[in-house]
Structure formats: C-alpha cells, structure tokens
Motif scaffolding. Structure first.
Motif, PDB file in Angstrom:
ATOM      1  N   LEU A 134      -2.526  15.008  -0.305  1.00 33.52           N
ATOM      2  CA  LEU A 134      -3.591  14.300   0.386  1.00 33.52           C
ATOM      3  C   LEU A 134      -3.397  14.491   1.891  1.00 33.52           C
ATOM      4  CD1 LEU A 134      -5.072  10.894  -0.536  1.00 33.52           C
ATOM      5  CD2 LEU A 134      -4.389  11.262   1.825  1.00 33.52           C
ATOM      6  N   ILE A 135      -4.449  14.956   2.570  1.00 29.52           N
ATOM      7  CA  ILE A 135      -4.375  15.220   4.007  1.00 29.52           C
ATOM      8  C   ILE A 135      -5.270  14.221   4.736  1.00 29.52           C
ATOM      9  CG2 ILE A 135      -4.755  16.925   5.835  1.00 29.52           C
ATOM     10  CD1 ILE A 135      -4.500  19.092   3.653  1.00 29.52           C
ATOM     11  N   LEU A 136      -4.654  13.382   5.574  1.00 32.21           N
ATOM     12  CA  LEU A 136      -5.401  12.444   6.413  1.00 32.21           C
ATOM     13  C   LEU A 136      -5.659  13.138   7.747  1.00 32.21           C
ATOM     14  CD1 LEU A 136      -6.601   9.643   6.943  1.00 32.21           C
ATOM     15  CD2 LEU A 136      -4.309   8.864   7.614  1.00 32.21           C
ATOM     16  N   LYS A 137      -6.929  13.486   8.004  1.00 29.33           N
ATOM     17  CA  LYS A 137      -7.262  14.331   9.146  1.00 29.33           C
ATOM     18  C   LYS A 137      -7.388  13.548  10.451  1.00 29.33           C
ATOM     19  CE  LYS A 137     -10.897  15.792   6.947  1.00 29.33           C
ATOM     20  NZ  LYS A 137     -12.140  16.521   6.579  1.00 29.33           N
ATOM     21  N   SER A 138      -7.882  12.322  10.379  1.00 29.02           N
ATOM     22  CA  SER A 138      -8.122  11.564  11.607  1.00 29.02           C
ATOM     23  C   SER A 138      -7.965  10.075  11.357  1.00 29.02           C
ATOM     24  CB  SER A 138      -9.531  11.856  12.137  1.00 29.02           C
ATOM     25  OG  SER A 138     -10.496  11.454  11.179  1.00 29.02           O
ATOM     26  N   SER A 139      -7.824   9.322  12.441  1.00 26.64           N
ATOM     27  CA  SER A 139      -7.723   7.857  12.460  1.00 26.64           C
ATOM     28  C   SER A 139      -6.462   7.363  11.739  1.00 26.64           C
ATOM     29  CB  SER A 139      -8.973   7.207  11.858  1.00 26.64           C
ATOM     30  OG  SER A 139      -8.997   7.367  10.463  1.00 26.64           O
ATOM     31  N   LYS A 140      -6.309   6.085  11.726  1.00 31.15           N
ATOM     32  CA  LYS A 140      -5.169   5.441  11.080  1.00 31.15           C
ATOM     33  C   LYS A 140      -5.676   4.668   9.882  1.00 31.15           C
ATOM     34  CE  LYS A 140      -1.722   3.852  13.487  1.00 31.15           C
ATOM     35  NZ  LYS A 140      -0.835   3.046  14.359  1.00 31.15           N
ATOM     36  N   MET A 141      -4.979   4.822   8.739  1.00 24.85           N
ATOM     37  CA  MET A 141      -5.409   4.196   7.502  1.00 24.85           C
ATOM     38  C   MET A 141      -4.247   3.458   6.847  1.00 24.85           C
ATOM     39  SD  MET A 141      -8.640   4.793   6.932  1.00 24.85           S
ATOM     40  CE  MET A 141      -8.827   4.530   5.170  1.00 24.85           C
ATOM     41  N   PRO A 142      -4.533   2.361   6.109  1.00 27.29           N
ATOM     42  CA  PRO A 142      -3.466   1.661   5.374  1.00 27.29           C
ATOM     43  C   PRO A 142      -3.072   2.439   4.118  1.00 27.29           C
ATOM     44  CG  PRO A 142      -5.566   0.584   4.969  1.00 27.29           C
ATOM     45  CD  PRO A 142      -5.829   1.657   5.994  1.00 27.29           C
ATOM     46  N   MET A 143      -1.769   2.533   3.863  1.00 23.12           N
ATOM     47  CA  MET A 143      -1.241   3.171   2.658  1.00 23.12           C
ATOM     48  C   MET A 143      -0.204   2.258   2.036  1.00 23.12           C
ATOM     49  SD  MET A 143      -0.671   7.168   3.746  1.00 23.12           S
ATOM     50  CE  MET A 143      -2.017   8.185   4.360  1.00 23.12           C
ATOM     51  N   GLN A 144       0.081   2.476   0.752  1.00 20.37           N
ATOM     52  CA  GLN A 144       1.139   1.724   0.089  1.00 20.37           C
ATOM     53  C   GLN A 144       1.758   2.549  -1.024  1.00 20.37           C
ATOM     54  OE1 GLN A 144       0.574  -1.471  -2.561  1.00 20.37           O
ATOM     55  NE2 GLN A 144      -1.403  -0.789  -3.360  1.00 20.37           N
ATOM     56  N   VAL A 145       3.038   2.295  -1.274  1.00 18.49           N
ATOM     57  CA  VAL A 145       3.759   2.852  -2.415  1.00 18.49           C
ATOM     58  C   VAL A 145       4.417   1.683  -3.138  1.00 18.49           C
ATOM     59  CG1 VAL A 145       5.648   4.317  -3.202  1.00 18.49           C
ATOM     60  CG2 VAL A 145       4.178   5.092  -1.340  1.00 18.49           C
ATOM     61  N   ASP A 146       3.969   1.397  -4.343  1.00 17.65           N
ATOM     62  CA  ASP A 146       4.549   0.306  -5.156  1.00 17.65           C
ATOM     63  C   ASP A 146       4.566  -1.024  -4.412  1.00 17.65           C
ATOM     64  OD1 ASP A 146       4.881   2.194  -7.070  1.00 17.65           O
ATOM     65  OD2 ASP A 146       7.063   2.285  -6.956  1.00 17.65           O
ATOM     66  N   GLY A 147       3.465  -1.323  -3.708  1.00 18.82           N
ATOM     67  CA  GLY A 147       3.357  -2.607  -3.035  1.00 18.82           C
ATOM     68  C   GLY A 147       4.003  -2.690  -1.685  1.00 18.82           C
ATOM     69  N   GLU A 148       4.613  -1.601  -1.190  1.00 16.97           N
ATOM     70  CA  GLU A 148       5.204  -1.572   0.151  1.00 16.97           C
ATOM     71  C   GLU A 148       4.218  -0.877   1.082  1.00 16.97           C
ATOM     72  OE1 GLU A 148       7.940  -3.104   1.004  1.00 16.97           O
ATOM     73  OE2 GLU A 148       8.274  -3.749  -1.068  1.00 16.97           O
ATOM     74  N   PRO A 149       3.477  -1.643   1.917  1.00 14.37           N
ATOM     75  CA  PRO A 149       2.394  -1.055   2.710  1.00 14.37           C
ATOM     76  C   PRO A 149       2.826  -0.696   4.136  1.00 14.37           C
ATOM     77  CG  PRO A 149       2.219  -3.433   2.732  1.00 14.37           C
ATOM     78  CD  PRO A 149       3.485  -3.112   1.984  1.00 14.37           C
ATOM     79  N   TRP A 150       2.037   0.165   4.756  1.00 22.61           N
ATOM     80  CA  TRP A 150       2.207   0.488   6.169  1.00 22.61           C
ATOM     81  C   TRP A 150       0.899   1.102   6.672  1.00 22.61           C
ATOM     82  CZ3 TRP A 150       3.588   3.705   2.287  1.00 22.61           C
ATOM     83  CH2 TRP A 150       3.289   5.058   2.406  1.00 22.61           C
ATOM     84  N   ALA A 151       0.736   1.129   7.996  1.00 26.05           N
ATOM     85  CA  ALA A 151      -0.415   1.774   8.622  1.00 26.05           C
ATOM     86  C   ALA A 151       0.001   3.180   9.025  1.00 26.05           C
ATOM     87  CB  ALA A 151      -0.889   0.980   9.820  1.00 26.05           C
ATOM     88  N   GLN A 152      -0.775   4.188   8.622  1.00 26.21           N
ATOM     89  CA  GLN A 152      -0.383   5.580   8.792  1.00 26.21           C
ATOM     90  C   GLN A 152      -1.439   6.354   9.578  1.00 26.21           C
ATOM     91  OE1 GLN A 152       2.508   7.261   7.772  1.00 26.21           O
ATOM     92  NE2 GLN A 152       1.563   8.867   9.028  1.00 26.21           N
TER      93      GLN A 152
END
Length: 569
Positions: free
Chosen positions: A507-525
């Motif tokens: 998955l390639i995030l091309k622009s801006s900042k988006m919320p992501m999570q892995v098994d309930g551990e989130p961060w802004a990417q």
C-alpha cells in the motif's frame, strides 16, 4: 435603638451575647470540627496499620492480600473467630484477622512450590474456609455448612474432608494432585530439576518417574492491567488450583522471562494460558518468537486465551469467546485448555518505509496477528488511544471503552476526515495494481473477526466469496465507504467492498497524513510505503465449545451460496 433601650443597653451599643448564643457557636464548631478530627484520626490509624501489615507481607512466605471485606463468611485460621476484614493467602487460601497475622505467619506454612526432597509428598491439609458446595471425600456429604472454622481442604488436590471423617491414613496418604494433575508442575519435579542443575546436567527428559504419560503442564500469564480488572482475582484463583510457580503476573515479569520455565519441562508438551487482551497475546507471541531465535524450538508452547481486553477478536476467532467477566469458573477454564485442539496462526511482518526526506530512517516494523487498517477505524483507535493515555483510570471497563469507540465513530460519520482515500493511496495485491472505488478505509485481515465481533469478510453472507482462514498464508483485503458503512456491516445490513486475497500486500500513501493501526496500536502516518509479508506461524489452541451461532452458520451459508451459484451456471 429601640431594641437597645428595651434591653437596658445604652443607645448606639449592641447587647452582650447571652448563654444561648455561646451554646449555638460551640455546637456549630463541634459539628464541623468533630467529623474532621475523627476522619484525621482514622486516616492516621489506618496508615499506621497499613504500614505494620505491609511489613508483615514483605517478609512473608505466604502471598498475603489485604481486604476490607471478605466476599463470603470467613473465619480466622488462628483464633477461629468470624472476620469481616483481614488478609488471605492467594496460594494456600488461609485467612486471618489483622491481629492474628503474625501468629498465622509463624504457625502455618504456605503451599510449597518447590519441595525439599525429590520424593512424592502427602496431602497438605488446611482447616476451615472450604469452598462452597464442596463435598467430603469420605462420606460424600457437603462440607463447610457449620458457622465456624471446620473441615479440611488439601491445597493441592482440593479434596475436602469433615473434621469427624479425618483419619490418620488420610494425613499420611500420597497426594495425587486431583483433577488437574496433568496440568500441575509437582514441587518434587522442580526439586529434581534443581538437583540436576547443580550437577550441571540438562537432560531433564530423563526424569521419567515425574512425567506422567499425558502430562501437559500449563503456564498461566495474567495481565492484571487488562480490560475490566479481573486479572488480580484470576491470579489468586489460579495459584490456589496450580503450583504458584507456574502462574505469573505480567505487570511484574516480562513474558520472555516467564516462558523460560518451558525449557525445564518436557519438549512439545507445555500449554500457555494468556489472560489479557489481543495486545497481551501479541506480546507473548513475540516472546515465543525470541525463543525460536535462541534455538529453543523444541520447547515452544501452544497458546490458549482468556479474553480480558476490549475487542478480543483473536480470542473470538479461536473459540475462546468475546470477553470474560467471571461467568465461567476457573476450574472449567482449565478443563477447556486441556481439551483444546492445536492449530496454527499466520503471523505477518508489516514494514512501513517513509518517503521523501525521511527515507534515510530505518523502516518501522510491526508484527501483525489480527489486522492492519488505514481509515476511519484506525482514526477511532487513535482518538481512543490518545484519551486513554491522558486518563487511564477512566478506561478500566469494557463497556466504557466500547462507548467511547461508538462516540468517535458517530463523530467521524459527520466529519468524514478520511474521505477520498482512493485518491491518496495505491494498492497492490501480489504485485497487481487494484483499481479502488471511492473509499474511506482499507482493512487487511488475517483472522475472521474484526471490530469487536464482526465477521467483516463474510458481511451479510449472501454473496459467493473465497473461504477465509487464519492459517492458509493468505490475507483478505476489504474496503469501507466510511464509519456508517462499518456500522452497517457490523449489524449485517451491508457487505464490505471485497478487494481480494493475497500473499503479499503493498500500500502506497502518496500524500497527506492518515491514521493507521496494527492490531489496535494506532499512529498518524505521512507519505510512505506499507508492505505486508508472511513472517511465521504461531502454535495456538482452538476451543470449539465457544462457537457462536454465527460461526456455525457461516460455513453452511457459504456452501449454500456456492450451491446456488453452481445451479445458476
């Protein structure tokens, strides 16, 4: 002035206070100051008492825990008087009043985790406070029915005997460890291990007399900080039924250290019960991966789950239920672990590589057991996580946690912070570019459940789709139109956008900042490339007894849809 003249006082002067006025002032002062003084005295007395009790606990061989009110009628093991508050031992179960704690410590030994000799031992009887609805081994009648300190219980096999039925033969009889003999690590086994280590021998499998034919020792790992604070209660109940040395509090000892006990036990025989949420399970599985790196593959245990978290999707997938609140006795939990079947669980490597100036940094690497997502559900997890970090005491209840998730989901339905995701990301499944519709979120699934009990891949179950498994080396990738669409899927009013199955997801995030999570551990990417590849397998235990109606019907629905499709063709 008229009142002053009437009272005989000169004009311009107030009348002196009378006795009634002084009594009113003194009464007011006493009503205000007396409760304050009593409260201060009680606080000082309680603090002094707690210091004395803490000193006794610190050097004790018992695992004492203080309580202000016992949950059932209790009697002091020293003076035999009824007690409302005092201390109880989480290993042997003795109870004592505050004034008798020192004498109880000197007079009564605790449950012996490691025996002094390598020979089998007899029963360890303690008197009084037997479990409710227990029955005498000799006469079969109910024990503990009299309102006094009476009857005996063995701390190992949990058998109970009336005072009048206790015989000398029972005192000298060898203890068989009762119903859970196949799960308990005997104290004399550990004594033999200690002797072998002193002799610098490591061939522990040669201790044949101590290893029963169907011996499957269990290690219990309890996260006392998970979910609805059931951990402390479970810790004591497991220590009473098992050897205290095989029960660990993960708030005091890391899983990697606790699991080293597996190396002292028979190969491929140990089972681990993790009491906590999905995050705790992932923590334990990471520690098991470290054992593989150290070359300890033959000691790898199988893992069962007692769900204490909020979502518990992995536990639900493996048949252990959506959450535990004390409704099932601990004895039944141990029976379920003994009867569970071994299965494999795929574990995945999630690598996040930043773009632009930050591409010189080392990529972030996560291990995924459940799912990865970008979009509204990750945003809800991020908001929830931020508030829990600020005020963790408010998030001790599973119901409150789900209510907070509901609040943030409703908010996102109105704000739509993740809209036009298809313009910001590119998705590749096994190297093939996927054209995305107008989505707000993408979810990559490894297990059947998502979002606290929703079978996301199946949706309403009215469409043909490939079967999803957690051990086939394939990931299921779905899209959602927003938070409202997620809610519709959870109540089976809509289907997800099934994007496909793959061995590798990019998955390639091309622009801006988006919320992501892995098994309930989130961060802004920010802009990045996310690559998900297979890492390893974990050995898990599956309990078929907790299968829900949805679980039982999902397979039949899939077969029915496929049959209809074949007929149409």
């Amino acid at each position: 002035p008229g009142a002053a003249r009437a009272s005989g006082a000169p004009a311009g002067m107030e009348a002196p206070w009378g006795g009634a006025d002084w009594r009113l002032v003194l009464g007011t002062l006493c009503s205000v100051l007396l409760p304050v003084l009593v409260t201060l005295w009680c606080s000082a007395h309680r603090s002094r008492r707690q210091l004395l009790i803490r000193d006794i606990f610190r050097g004790s061989k018992h695992d004492w825990r203080y309580t202000d009110l016992f949950g059932q009628p209790s009697y002091c093991c020293v003076c035999a008087q009824p007690v409302l508050r005092g201390a109880f031992c989480r290993c042997c179960g003795r109870r004592a009043g505050e004034g008798c704690l020192k004498r109880a410590e000197r007079r009564f030994p605790c449950k012996e985790a490691v025996a002094r000799g390598a020979a089998a031992k007899g029963h360890h009887w303690i008197r009084g406070n037997v479990p409710l609805c227990s029955h005498c081994r000799v006469c079969g009648q109910q024990c503990g029915t009299q309102p006094k300190l009476c009857d005996y219980r063995c701390v190992w096999c949990q058998q109970t005997v009336h005072d009048e039925c206790m015989q000398s033969s029972l005192r000298n009889e060898e203890c068989t460890f009762g119903e859970f003999r196949d799960l308990i690590i005997p104290p004399y086994y550990l004594s033999a291990i200690n002797q072998m280590r002193k002799d610098k021998r490591t061939d522990y499998e040669k201790i044949a007399p101590y290893c029963r034919k169907h011996w499957i020792p269990i290690i219990v790992l309890v996260n006392t900080r998970s979910g609805n604070n059931m951990g402390e209660t479970l810790l004591g109940e497991f220590k009473i039924l098992l050897n205290p040395v095989q029960v660990f509090d993960l708030s005091k000892i890391a899983p990697a250290k606790a699991l080293q006990l597996c190396t002292l036990l028979p190969c491929n025989a140990v089972r681990v019960l993790v009491c906590g949420g999905d995050g705790t399970v992932g923590w334990v599985l990471d520690a098991i991966d470290e054992m593989k790196i150290k070359g300890q593959e033959r000691f790898i245990p199988q893992v069962a789950i007692l769900p204490l978290g909020t979502g518990n999707d992995l536990s639900n997938t493996l048949g252990w239920g959506t959450g535990y609140a004390g409704e099932v006795p601990v004895e039944q939990i141990l029976r379920n672990v003994m009867e569970a079947d071994g299965i494999k669980l795929d574990r995945w490597k999630v690598q996040v590589t930043n773009k632009g100036y930050y591409n010189l940094r080392k990529p972030k690497v996560f291990t995924m057991n459940n799912y990865f997502s970008i979009g509204p559900d990750a945003l809800m997890a991020l908001n929830f996580h931020a508030h829990r970090e600020k005020t963790p005491s408010l998030f001790s209840s599973r119901i409150i946690n789900k209510a907070v998730y509901f609040f943030y989901g409703t908010k996102d339905c109105l704000v739509q912070e993740c809209k036009d995701l298809n313009k910001k990301v590119e998705l590749e499944l096994d190297g093939e570019r996927i054209e995305l519709p107008n989505l707000e979120g993408i979810i990559v699934l490894n297990i059947g459940y998502w979002g606290g009990g929703c079978r996301l891949w199946e949706g309403m179950g009215d469409e043909p789709y490939p079967l999803a498994r957690h051990d086939d080396g394939l990931l299921e990738v779905v899209g959602v139109y927003g938070s409202f669409h997620c809610a519709q899927i959870q109540v089976k009013l809509a289907n997800p956008v099934r994007l496909g199955q793959a061995h590798t997801v990019r998955l390639i995030l091309k622009s801006s900042k988006m919320p992501m999570q892995v098994d309930g551990e989130p961060w802004a990417q920010g802009p990045c490339t996310v690559t998900i590849t297979h890492k390893t397998h974990a050995l898990m235990l599956y309990h078929s007894g907790e299968q829900t109606d949805d679980d039982a019907s999902s397979v039949s629905e899939q077969e029915h849809v496929r049959e209809q499709t074949d007929e149409d063709v």
